[in-house]
Scaffold this active site. Structure first.
Site, PDB file in Angstrom:
ATOM      1  N   GLU A  49     -38.366 -11.823 101.843  1.00 24.03           N
ATOM      2  CA  GLU A  49     -37.898 -10.497 102.212  1.00 24.03           C
ATOM      3  C   GLU A  49     -36.390 -10.456 102.005  1.00 24.03           C
ATOM      4  O   GLU A  49     -35.653 -11.257 102.574  1.00 24.03           O
ATOM      5  CB  GLU A  49     -38.230 -10.184 103.672  1.00 24.03           C
ATOM      6  CG  GLU A  49     -39.728 -10.007 103.929  1.00 24.03           C
ATOM      7  CD  GLU A  49     -40.028  -9.697 105.390  1.00 24.03           C
ATOM      8  OE1 GLU A  49     -39.077  -9.553 106.191  1.00 24.03           O
ATOM      9  OE2 GLU A  49     -41.215  -9.616 105.740  1.00 24.03           O
ATOM     10  N   ASP A  60     -32.055  -4.478 113.571  1.00 23.69           N
ATOM     11  CA  ASP A  60     -31.538  -5.828 113.364  1.00 23.69           C
ATOM     12  C   ASP A  60     -30.668  -6.292 114.523  1.00 23.69           C
ATOM     13  O   ASP A  60     -29.879  -5.527 115.078  1.00 23.69           O
ATOM     14  CB  ASP A  60     -30.745  -5.890 112.058  1.00 23.69           C
ATOM     15  CG  ASP A  60     -31.609  -5.671 110.843  1.00 23.69           C
ATOM     16  OD1 ASP A  60     -32.741  -6.176 110.847  1.00 23.69           O
ATOM     17  OD2 ASP A  60     -31.171  -4.984 109.903  1.00 23.69           O
TER      18      ASP A  60
END
Length: 256
Positions: A49, A60
């Site tokens: 990824e 995140d």
């Protein structure tokens, strides 16, 4: 069967958990990133990824967010990443997934994004801030180019919602271990087995577990029938690389 699903099924047929490292594009530097990608590919990554840097990465944690800010300052762009991937097409064995946010994808232009991603050898996308209810157009656009739109499900995703994703998704299902942002954790939350159980009931796709993984022991602590088909790890890997560690050494721990 989509190529991303094939990658995970192949690993499972070998009696192992598929490995899906996450690395921010352009990290730890624009030049070093391509060496990192190659090293991950050569040392057991079934799928990689690649994080598309964005100024407001809401899903995140601090490690990935800092990585994004650093590479943005160095001028890393989605266009540049795709151009570099085009130049390297066919050189990597692993499946490739771009993980990014709706805004930069819309700015790029979705039709152009799908076409350029196909030419670059990308196999799928993860878009954390794209709700199911707004995903049908993008999903169809991507599917026409052979690109999977990977669903994200977590502790707060009811079975009925999972069924909606299961009816239209390809590749694999990304199971988020915890509500919140990415980042290393010492232990998986106690609700993870229940979430994986729900996923097993609903999806025929392989299940990849992420958000918080730092060592294989976390998976070993799960009941064997509920262990995921694939493990996604990002923050721990980024920290390892940033401290001067070799990706091969990090992967070796997961391959043991």
């Amino acid at each position: 069967m989509h190529i991303l699903e094939e990658k995970i099924r192949h690993a499972r047929a070998q009696g192992r958990t598929a490995l899906i490292p996450f690395v921010t594009a352009g990290f730890p530097s624009r030049e070093r990133f391509w060496e990192v990608l190659r090293e991950l590919d050569e040392n057991g990554a079934d799928i990689v990824e690649i994080g598309v840097p964005f100024s407001d990465p809401v899903a995140d944690g601090p490690v990935v967010e800092e990585a994004s800010q650093r590479v943005l300052k160095e001028g890393v762009t989605l266009r540049g990443v795709l151009e570099e991937l085009k130049a390297r097409r066919g050189m990597l064995k692993a499946g490739l997934v771009l993980m990014g946010y709706t805004n930069p994808f819309l700015q790029y232009g979705l039709e152009k994004l799908a076409g350029d991603a196909e030419e670059a050898g990308v196999h799928g996308f993860i878009v954390p801030d794209l709700p199911y209810d707004e995903s049908s157009g993008i999903r169809e656009l991507f599917a026409a180019r052979g690109l999977a739109l990977i669903p994200l499900v977590g502790p707060n995703t009811p079975k009925e919602r999972m069924k909606l994703y299961a009816d239209v998704s390809e590749g694999y299902v990304y199971v988020v271990s915890v509500m919140g942002t990415t980042g290393e954790r010492d232990h998986l939350p106690p609700e993870v087995p229940e979430v994986l159980s729900r996923v097993r009931e609903v999806f025929s796709l392989p299940a990849a577990l992420g958000f918080g993984l730092r060592s294989p022991g976390q998976l070993a602590a799960l009941p064997e029938p509920l262990r995921p088909d694939a493990a996604v790890f990002g923050s721990a890997l980024l920290r390892h690389i940033d401290e001067g560690g070799a990706p091969a050494d990090f992967m070796k721990v997961w391959r043991a």
